[in-house]
Motif scaffolding. Sequence first.
Motif, short mmCIF file in Angstrom:
data_model
loop_
_atom_site.label_atom_id
_atom_site.label_comp_id
_atom_site.label_asym_id
_atom_site.label_seq_id
_atom_site.Cartn_x
_atom_site.Cartn_y
_atom_site.Cartn_z
N PRO A 105 19.20 -5.71 8.48
CA PRO A 105 20.14 -4.86 9.30
C PRO A 105 21.49 -5.59 9.52
CG PRO A 105 17.97 -5.19 10.54
CD PRO A 105 18.05 -5.99 9.31
N GLY A 106 22.47 -4.84 9.11
CA GLY A 106 23.93 -5.15 8.98
C GLY A 106 24.24 -6.26 7.86
N GLU A 107 23.55 -6.14 6.80
CA GLU A 107 23.72 -7.03 5.68
C GLU A 107 23.72 -6.30 4.58
OE1 GLU A 107 21.48 -10.60 5.47
OE2 GLU A 107 21.56 -11.06 7.49
N ALA A 108 24.60 -6.65 3.50
CA ALA A 108 24.33 -5.90 2.00
C ALA A 108 23.06 -5.88 1.63
CB ALA A 108 25.29 -6.45 1.30
N ALA A 109 22.72 -4.96 0.82
CA ALA A 109 21.24 -5.00 0.23
C ALA A 109 21.16 -5.77 -1.04
CB ALA A 109 21.11 -3.63 -0.49
N VAL A 110 20.09 -6.69 -0.90
CA VAL A 110 19.87 -7.60 -2.09
C VAL A 110 18.54 -7.21 -3.06
CG1 VAL A 110 19.16 -10.15 -2.61
CG2 VAL A 110 20.70 -9.54 -0.38
N ARG A 111 18.81 -7.36 -4.44
CA ARG A 111 17.82 -7.07 -5.08
C ARG A 111 16.92 -8.21 -5.28
NH1 ARG A 111 18.20 -3.82 -10.41
NH2 ARG A 111 18.43 -2.37 -8.85
N GLN A 112 15.73 -8.20 -5.17
CA GLN A 112 15.03 -9.25 -5.37
C GLN A 112 13.58 -9.38 -6.07
OE1 GLN A 112 13.74 -10.37 -0.98
NE2 GLN A 112 15.05 -11.93 -1.23
N GLN A 113 13.34 -10.35 -6.86
CA GLN A 113 12.36 -10.15 -7.78
C GLN A 113 10.95 -10.80 -7.25
OE1 GLN A 113 12.84 -10.74 -12.12
NE2 GLN A 113 11.22 -12.07 -12.09
N TYR A 114 9.85 -10.21 -7.21
CA TYR A 114 8.56 -11.09 -7.07
C TYR A 114 7.60 -11.00 -7.90
CZ TYR A 114 6.78 -6.55 -5.76
OH TYR A 114 6.30 -5.37 -6.01
N VAL A 115 6.72 -12.18 -7.69
CA VAL A 115 5.64 -12.51 -8.65
C VAL A 115 4.27 -12.64 -7.62
CG1 VAL A 115 4.37 -13.78 -10.42
CG2 VAL A 115 6.72 -13.37 -10.68
N CYS A 116 3.50 -11.90 -7.66
CA CYS A 116 2.19 -11.86 -6.76
C CYS A 116 0.96 -12.09 -7.64
CB CYS A 116 2.23 -10.54 -6.21
SG CYS A 116 1.24 -10.30 -4.78
N GLU A 117 0.26 -12.80 -7.06
CA GLU A 117 -1.16 -13.15 -7.67
C GLU A 117 -2.31 -12.68 -6.63
OE1 GLU A 117 -3.84 -16.38 -9.57
OE2 GLU A 117 -2.01 -16.90 -9.11
N LEU A 118 -3.22 -11.85 -6.92
CA LEU A 118 -3.86 -11.29 -5.79
C LEU A 118 -5.47 -11.49 -6.36
CD1 LEU A 118 -2.31 -7.78 -5.70
CD2 LEU A 118 -2.30 -9.28 -3.64
N LYS A 119 -6.22 -11.30 -5.47
CA LYS A 119 -7.94 -11.32 -5.75
C LYS A 119 -8.40 -10.33 -5.12
CE LYS A 119 -12.18 -13.94 -6.45
NZ LYS A 119 -12.48 -13.36 -7.43
N HIS A 120 -9.13 -9.56 -5.86
CA HIS A 120 -9.92 -8.20 -5.16
C HIS A 120 -11.13 -8.96 -5.02
CE1 HIS A 120 -12.34 -4.49 -5.19
NE2 HIS A 120 -11.48 -4.23 -4.24
N THR A 121 -11.61 -9.08 -3.53
CA THR A 121 -12.95 -9.60 -3.00
C THR A 121 -13.89 -8.85 -3.17
OG1 THR A 121 -12.29 -9.08 -0.82
CG2 THR A 121 -11.50 -11.09 -1.84
#
Length: 150
Positions: free
Chosen positions: A110-126
């Motif tokens: 809110p009140g700031e410019a948009a920022v493009r971010q890259q993410y890397v996510c490691e998951l485990k299906h239990t």
Amino acid sequence: MWEKFIKNKYSVLLLIVYVIALYVILNKVVVPFVLNMTGSEFFTGDSSEGGEAAQVHNERTAMALLQCNGFVRDKYDEDTVLVFDDKAHQSWDIGFGRFLIKSRVMVTEPGEAAVRQQYVCELKHTGGDLADHDNWKLTGLSVTDVAATQ
């Protein structure tokens, strides 16, 4: 002849004690530790859930992407607007219910410019239903800025 190798009368006794001590340490400490590690969930799993070395796009990785988006969303406040770029994602099924997802998100605080971010996510299906967020465990998440828009 043996006098040359034995400089102290206790040398042979010390050698025997050292060999026995190494044997005991190996059998009582090292081997149980290695067996415990190889029996952990990191090394075991259902062989039908074997991984792929190449990128994979299937139902399981699509669900992993949705769950990863949920974990990324949990990092931000409710007021933050997140727009996920689900078409340009990369996903790998690394085996035994583990997934690696790389994607981008546009973050607008809110009140700031948009920022493009890259993410890397490691998951485990239990186990259980793929759509249930409680059946997934986040094992790693990294979010970095890519570029800001004016």
